[in-house]
Enzyme design. Structure first.
Site, mmCIF file in Angstrom:
data_model
loop_
_atom_site.group_PDB
_atom_site.id
_atom_site.type_symbol
_atom_site.label_atom_id
_atom_site.label_comp_id
_atom_site.label_asym_id
_atom_site.label_seq_id
_atom_site.Cartn_x
_atom_site.Cartn_y
_atom_site.Cartn_z
ATOM 1 N N ASN A 50 0.833 -1.202 0.000
ATOM 2 C CA ASN A 50 0.000 0.000 0.000
ATOM 3 C C ASN A 50 0.869 1.254 0.000
ATOM 4 O OD1 ASN A 50 -2.625 -1.130 0.004
ATOM 5 N ND2 ASN A 50 -2.425 -1.630 2.174
ATOM 6 N N CYS A 78 -5.243 -7.389 -3.340
ATOM 7 C CA CYS A 78 -5.726 -7.103 -1.992
ATOM 8 C C CYS A 78 -6.724 -8.194 -1.647
ATOM 9 C CB CYS A 78 -6.384 -5.727 -1.962
ATOM 10 S SG CYS A 78 -7.028 -5.213 -0.354
ATOM 11 N N HIS A 79 -6.855 -8.530 -0.374
ATOM 12 C CA HIS A 79 -7.752 -9.626 -0.004
ATOM 13 C C HIS A 79 -9.148 -9.144 0.382
ATOM 14 C CE1 HIS A 79 -5.805 -8.523 3.896
ATOM 15 N NE2 HIS A 79 -7.055 -8.568 4.288
ATOM 16 N N HIS A 90 -9.817 -0.587 -1.987
ATOM 17 C CA HIS A 90 -10.325 -0.140 -0.695
ATOM 18 C C HIS A 90 -11.591 0.716 -0.807
ATOM 19 C CE1 HIS A 90 -6.386 -0.808 1.813
ATOM 20 N NE2 HIS A 90 -6.869 -1.913 1.278
#
Length: 432
Positions: free
Chosen positions: A148, A169-170, A199
């Site tokens: 990030n 990203c999970h 996000h």
């Protein structure tokens, strides 16, 4: 036998999860795992732990730590990136403490805001240097970026280098499950549709056997009146129409609504601590004790997780298609109402041809509009890093949704100058 290079392998438990996944995957289990980190102590710990795990899983792979990044990269088929530029103390801590002097409070500060801005500025030069090595030493390798700020770091690599890069990203693969289980609903046999930016991607559909689950989701969310940790995302769903992928704590600092000096009660109302990330450092001793125990544990084992890395590599090696949510450049308008230079999070097909983004079309207008407020800041951060123009640092901060809602232009400039001075050793592109 693929060569899989892990940059930032001193993140021992994350390295165990990703490389352990590979050891549990038939097409990858005999890989050569090349580990690199600038912290030799942590690197050696990771090597010993992964060698132990490999022995326990059949000893098919080879695991080797490298002190020379170029040698770790040479001939790699895949490169996993999980670096952090700057130690928690003092560098990352200053991402919080300097803005707090100006009345600006953040929760995690690794994606947007002043923390995301300066993490991005610190990280991009290191990534560009690594890209030059990759273009020379492993030009066909696929870079899987986990660092990030995802959209900023991945976007810079995609804009400025020839390295094949996807950001991972999970949060996407657990989004619908977490929402449903938080509302006491069954999460099995669920089909979902998600797109947006990292996000802040939107759960646009969630169905089971063709039945739209959103009406019941909204009804239960409205009826859930007790205090809980998902209140910001519920409010997003109410006001913008859809649930978002990232947690309430993370997501609250990407918008101008929740961290307000004039409304200090919001912090308690929405359960938004602003000290949690910094306090992680207090648990480091326990973290490294856990790693040391893994090194010595004769029964250390692993079960394949839902992290995308091993599934991507397996799909490429075997040509068995797999779908992921990838962070890719919005070339050709994959999401048609977001900018083409944006790094977007969309469904991607993976097979022997690599990672192939799919065309998504338009987001709902209100969702795209909120995404664009984040993208403005992300693109200007990349522009600042690539051009070395300090004025773009100011522009990025002035257009950041949270920062611009709280501070005057004069305070923003003064804060940026203070943070630029503090980070000067990491920022060779600026003439300070």
């Amino acid at each position: 036998m693929p060569k899989i290079t892990f940059i930032g392998a001193g993140s021992s438990i994350f390295a165990k999860n990703l490389l352990g996944d590979c050891m549990c995957t038939p097409s990858l289990k005999d890989s050569h795992f090349a580990l690199y980190d600038i912290n030799m102590e942590r690197l050696n710990q990771s090597e010993k732990m992964l060698q132990n795990l490999n022995r326990n899983l059949g000893g098919h792979a080879t695991v080797q730590a490298y002190t020379d990044r170029r040698e770790a990269l040479r001939g790699a088929d895949y490169v996993i990136n999980a670096i952090a530029v700057g130690e928690l103390i003092p560098t990352i801590t200053a991402d919080f403490t300097i803005p707090e002097k100006y009345g600006l409070h953040q929760t995690v500060a690794d994606t947007l805001g002043m923390g995301g801005l300066f993490r991005g500025l610190r990280t991009i030069p290191v990534m560009l240097d690594m890209a030059r090595d990759m273009e020379e030493l492993c030009p066909d390798a696929l870079l899987l970026n986990y660092t990030n700020p995802m959209a900023i770091v991945t976007g810079a690599m995609q804009q400025a280098t020839g390295v094949k890069t996807v950001g991972l990203c999970h949060s996407v693969q657990v989004c619908a499950k977490d929402l449903l289980e938080g509302l006491g609903m069954d999460s099995t046999d669920v089909h979902w549709k998600i797109a947006g930016i990292n996000h802040q991607a939107w759960l646009l559909e969630v169905k089971r056997h063709g039945e739209d689950l959103y009406p019941e989701i909204r009804r239960r969310a409205e009826a859930r009146t007790e205090s809980h940790d998902d209140m910001v995302r519920y409010e997003f769903m109410k006001m913008f129409g859809y649930y978002v992928t990232e947690s309430s704590s993370h997501g609250s600092e990407y918008v101008p609504y929740y961290h307000k000096r004039l409304y200090p009660e919001l912090k308690e109302k929405y359960n938004l601590p602003t000290t949690g990330y910094r306090n992680w450092g207090k648990g480091k001793a326990a973290f490294w004790q856990e790693v040391n125990e893994m090194i010595e544990n004769k029964n250390l084992s692993h079960e394949r997780s839902n992290e995308y890395a091993s599934y991507i590599m397996d799909a490429i090696e075997t040509n068995r298609p797999f779908e992921i949510a990838g962070n890719v450049l919005n070339t050709g308008g994959l999401i048609s109402n977001l900018p083409e230079k944006a790094c977007v999070e969309v469904p991607c097909l993976v097979n022997a041809n690599g990672v192939i983004p799919t065309y998504f079309g338009e987001l709902p207008p209100q969702c795209a509009a909120l995404n664009r407020t984040n993208i403005n800041m992300q693109l200007l951060t990349i522009e600042a890093a690539l051009t070395g123009k300090k004025e773009h640092v100011y522009h990025a901060a002035m257009l950041d949704p949270h920062t611009s809602s709280e501070l005057s232009i004069d305070d923003i400039v003064a804060m940026c100058d203070e943070m630029l001075e503090f980070n000067r050793d990491f920022l060779p592109m600026f003439q300070l």
